[in-house]
Design a protein around this motif. Structure first.
Motif, PDB file in Angstrom:
ATOM      1  N   TYR A 271       0.321   1.834  -6.358  1.00  0.00           N
ATOM      2  CA  TYR A 271      -0.917   1.500  -5.645  1.00  0.00           C
ATOM      3  C   TYR A 271      -1.669   2.773  -5.279  1.00  0.00           C
ATOM      4  O   TYR A 271      -2.885   2.886  -5.497  1.00  0.00           O
ATOM      5  CB  TYR A 271      -0.623   0.677  -4.388  1.00  0.00           C
ATOM      6  N   GLN A 272      -0.962   3.725  -4.722  1.00  0.00           N
ATOM      7  CA  GLN A 272      -1.610   4.965  -4.274  1.00  0.00           C
ATOM      8  C   GLN A 272      -2.236   5.721  -5.446  1.00  0.00           C
ATOM      9  O   GLN A 272      -3.348   6.232  -5.325  1.00  0.00           O
ATOM     10  CB  GLN A 272      -0.589   5.824  -3.524  1.00  0.00           C
TER      11      GLN A 272
ATOM     12  N   GLU B  64       3.980   3.650  -4.793  1.00  0.00           N
ATOM     13  CA  GLU B  64       3.395   4.805  -5.477  1.00  0.00           C
ATOM     14  C   GLU B  64       2.333   4.380  -6.482  1.00  0.00           C
ATOM     15  O   GLU B  64       1.287   5.024  -6.622  1.00  0.00           O
ATOM     16  CB  GLU B  64       4.491   5.612  -6.177  1.00  0.00           C
TER      17      GLU B  64
ATOM     18  N   GLN C  75       0.803  -1.221   0.000  1.00  0.00           N
ATOM     19  CA  GLN C  75       0.000   0.000   0.000  1.00  0.00           C
ATOM     20  C   GLN C  75       0.837   1.272   0.000  1.00  0.00           C
ATOM     21  O   GLN C  75       0.303   2.347  -0.266  1.00  0.00           O
ATOM     22  CB  GLN C  75      -0.957  -0.014   1.193  1.00  0.00           C
ATOM     23  N   THR C  76       2.116   1.162   0.283  1.00  0.00           N
ATOM     24  CA  THR C  76       2.970   2.346   0.220  1.00  0.00           C
ATOM     25  C   THR C  76       3.653   2.487  -1.143  1.00  0.00           C
ATOM     26  O   THR C  76       4.378   3.462  -1.356  1.00  0.00           O
ATOM     27  CB  THR C  76       4.035   2.338   1.341  1.00  0.00           C
TER      28      THR C  76
END
Length: 198
Positions: free
Chosen positions: A189-190, A187, A184-185
């Motif tokens: 994914y974000q 880039e 989730q960290t």
């Protein structure tokens, strides 16, 4: 390329893959919950995701993700080397056949269906099957990612399923909480979350 999407759905997998591969695309948000949708998906059942690549339509998230990887041959997201590819296929298959079915059923009976359609017995069975699949997953030795030291599309599928597990209140072992945090960290994914849910 154009991707038909809906927030917090399987379309996230496709956008995440596209972001990891640095491919250009546009999104079309489908009116999935409308009785008279203004924007429909070209999927035969009005579902998402669907990829439109210059008129070539393809649906089912795994098929789309493999397709976009094939368009960028040489990327490590879906390796060509036989054994590395087999590992990716193994964990994608596990995610799609062992993890996802009970988690999707559980998610519907915990959060998505109207109360009148929720069935306690279905929720109980789905929870038990999901927990069993996660226990099987616990036997996997994770270095950084599900198949070893390289992030692949198998991670995208496993991670989204583990996110669903957390939404359903299934506790995850610390090693998988840490794994999810790494996912989730990223880039990619974000950015995918912003474009899928925004």
């Amino acid at each position: 390329m154009k991707v038909y999407t809906f927030p917090k759905s399987r379309s996230l997998r496709v956008l995440w893959s596209l972001e990891e591969l640095h491919l250009d695309y546009e999104t079309v948000r489908v009116d999935l919950l409308s009785a008279t949708p203004e924007i429909r998906s070209p999927h035969p059942q009005n579902k998402v995701p669907v990829l439109d690549d210059k008129g070539f339509l393809i649906f089912e998230s795994a098929a789309i993700c493999k397709y976009v990887c094939a368009k960028t041959a040489g990327q490590c997201l879906y390796p060509a080397e036989l054994r590395a590819n087999a590992r990716v296929e193994q964990w994608m298959s596990f995610a799609l056949t062992e993890l996802e079915p009970p988690l999707w059923s559980l998610l519907k009976h915990v959060a998505l269906l109207p109360d009148a359609l929720k069935v306690a017995a279905v929720e109980e069975v789905a929870r038990r099957e999901a927990e069993s699949a996660i226990k099987c997953l616990e036997h996997q030795s994770i270095a950084s990612w599900i198949t070893g030291d390289t992030f692949t599309i198998a991670d995208i599928f496993v991670a989204q399923n583990l996110m669903w597990a957390k939404t359903c209140g299934i506790p995850l072992p610390t090693v998988f909480e840490e794994y999810l945090l790494r996912c989730q960290t990223r880039e990619a994914y974000q950015q995918a979350v912003i474009r899928n849910n925004g």
